[in-house]
Write a protein that holds these residues in place. Structure first.
Motif, mmCIF file in Angstrom:
data_model
loop_
_atom_site.group_PDB
_atom_site.id
_atom_site.type_symbol
_atom_site.label_atom_id
_atom_site.label_comp_id
_atom_site.label_asym_id
_atom_site.label_seq_id
_atom_site.Cartn_x
_atom_site.Cartn_y
_atom_site.Cartn_z
ATOM 1 N N UNK A 1 0.834 -1.204 0.000
ATOM 2 C CA UNK A 1 0.000 0.000 0.000
ATOM 3 C C UNK A 1 0.869 1.254 0.000
ATOM 4 N N UNK A 2 1.938 1.236 0.806
ATOM 5 C CA UNK A 2 2.851 2.379 0.843
ATOM 6 C C UNK A 2 3.531 2.578 -0.506
ATOM 7 N N UNK A 3 3.954 1.464 -1.141
ATOM 8 C CA UNK A 3 4.585 1.564 -2.461
ATOM 9 C C UNK A 3 3.610 2.128 -3.492
ATOM 10 N N UNK A 4 2.369 1.672 -3.440
ATOM 11 C CA UNK A 4 1.372 2.175 -4.389
ATOM 12 C C UNK A 4 1.120 3.663 -4.179
ATOM 13 N N UNK A 5 1.084 4.101 -2.926
ATOM 14 C CA UNK A 5 0.892 5.525 -2.650
ATOM 15 C C UNK A 5 2.081 6.334 -3.164
ATOM 16 N N UNK A 6 3.306 5.808 -2.966
ATOM 17 C CA UNK A 6 4.493 6.498 -3.470
ATOM 18 C C UNK A 6 4.449 6.603 -4.987
ATOM 19 N N UNK A 7 4.085 5.496 -5.650
ATOM 20 C CA UNK A 7 4.008 5.524 -7.115
ATOM 21 C C UNK A 7 2.964 6.528 -7.590
ATOM 22 N N UNK A 8 1.815 6.551 -6.928
ATOM 23 C CA UNK A 8 0.753 7.479 -7.323
ATOM 24 C C UNK A 8 1.208 8.925 -7.137
ATOM 25 N N UNK A 9 1.920 9.177 -6.021
ATOM 26 C CA UNK A 9 2.399 10.527 -5.761
ATOM 27 C C UNK A 9 3.448 10.929 -6.799
ATOM 28 N N UNK A 10 4.362 10.019 -7.138
ATOM 29 C CA UNK A 10 5.372 10.313 -8.146
ATOM 30 C C UNK A 10 4.728 10.569 -9.504
ATOM 31 N N UNK A 11 3.716 9.775 -9.837
ATOM 32 C CA UNK A 11 3.018 9.961 -11.110
ATOM 33 C C UNK A 11 2.345 11.319 -11.170
ATOM 34 N N UNK A 12 1.727 11.714 -10.055
ATOM 35 C CA UNK A 12 1.061 13.013 -10.003
ATOM 36 C C UNK A 12 2.080 14.147 -10.152
ATOM 37 N N UNK A 13 3.235 14.022 -9.481
ATOM 38 C CA UNK A 13 4.286 15.040 -9.600
ATOM 39 C C UNK A 13 4.792 15.121 -11.037
ATOM 40 N N UNK A 14 4.981 13.955 -11.679
ATOM 41 C CA UNK A 14 5.435 13.932 -13.075
ATOM 42 C C UNK A 14 4.437 14.623 -13.987
ATOM 43 N N UNK A 15 3.137 14.373 -13.740
ATOM 44 C CA UNK A 15 2.104 14.999 -14.562
ATOM 45 C C UNK A 15 2.141 16.522 -14.405
ATOM 46 N N UNK A 16 2.329 16.993 -13.167
ATOM 47 C CA UNK A 16 2.417 18.436 -12.942
ATOM 48 C C UNK A 16 3.629 19.018 -13.647
ATOM 49 N N UNK A 17 4.779 18.334 -13.518
ATOM 50 C CA UNK A 17 5.998 18.819 -14.176
ATOM 51 C C UNK A 17 5.824 18.870 -15.689
ATOM 52 N N UNK A 18 5.241 17.804 -16.262
ATOM 53 C CA UNK A 18 5.034 17.785 -17.709
ATOM 54 C C UNK A 18 4.090 18.910 -18.143
#
Length: 125
Positions: free
Chosen positions: A67-84
């Motif tokens: 669950x923690x890994x999935x939350x980290x991945x989701x957060x990283x994906x969201x940050x990447x989307x904002x950066x893009x």
């Protein structure tokens, strides 16, 4: 017929002929155990809670890790989307500046020179 019944408390085998006798024996043993417990007076030093082992401890821990890994991945994906999104907005803005033209169709030199200057300054960092 005799059926073997092993008792782990005493470590030996008792042969019992009927089921009713088994029940009687089990009741006697439980009564004896209760009497032993009642007869013992525990000191406060020896009185400690025993921690029971949890058979699902590893499964819960793995689930929490996943669950923690999935939350980290989701957060990283969201940050990447904002950066893009920010990068794309910046590219659009600069492209719009380079696309500006004068009345005669020539590029606006102010924007071209500012772009070159930005590239030089960013390259020196």
């Amino acid at each position: 017929q005799t059926t073997p019944l092993t008792l782990t408390n005493f470590g030996h085998i008792i042969y019992i002929r009927s089921k009713s006798r088994t029940r009687q024996l089990c009741r006697k043993q439980s009564q004896e155990a209760e009497e032993d417990r009642a007869g013992q007076v525990e000191s406060p030093d020896k009185k400690r809670k025993r921690h029971k082992s949890d058979p699902l401890h590893q499964a819960r821990r793995k689930a929490e890790q996943r669950k923690a890994e999935q939350q980290d991945k989701a957060q990283q994906k969201q940050e990447r989307m904002l950066d893009e999104g920010q990068k794309q907005a910046h590219r659009k803005k600069t492209a719009r500046k380079y696309m500006e033209r004068t009345r005669r169709g020539q590029p606006v030199m102010k924007n071209v020179i500012c772009g070159m200057l930005d590239k030089i300054q960013n390259g020196s960092r």
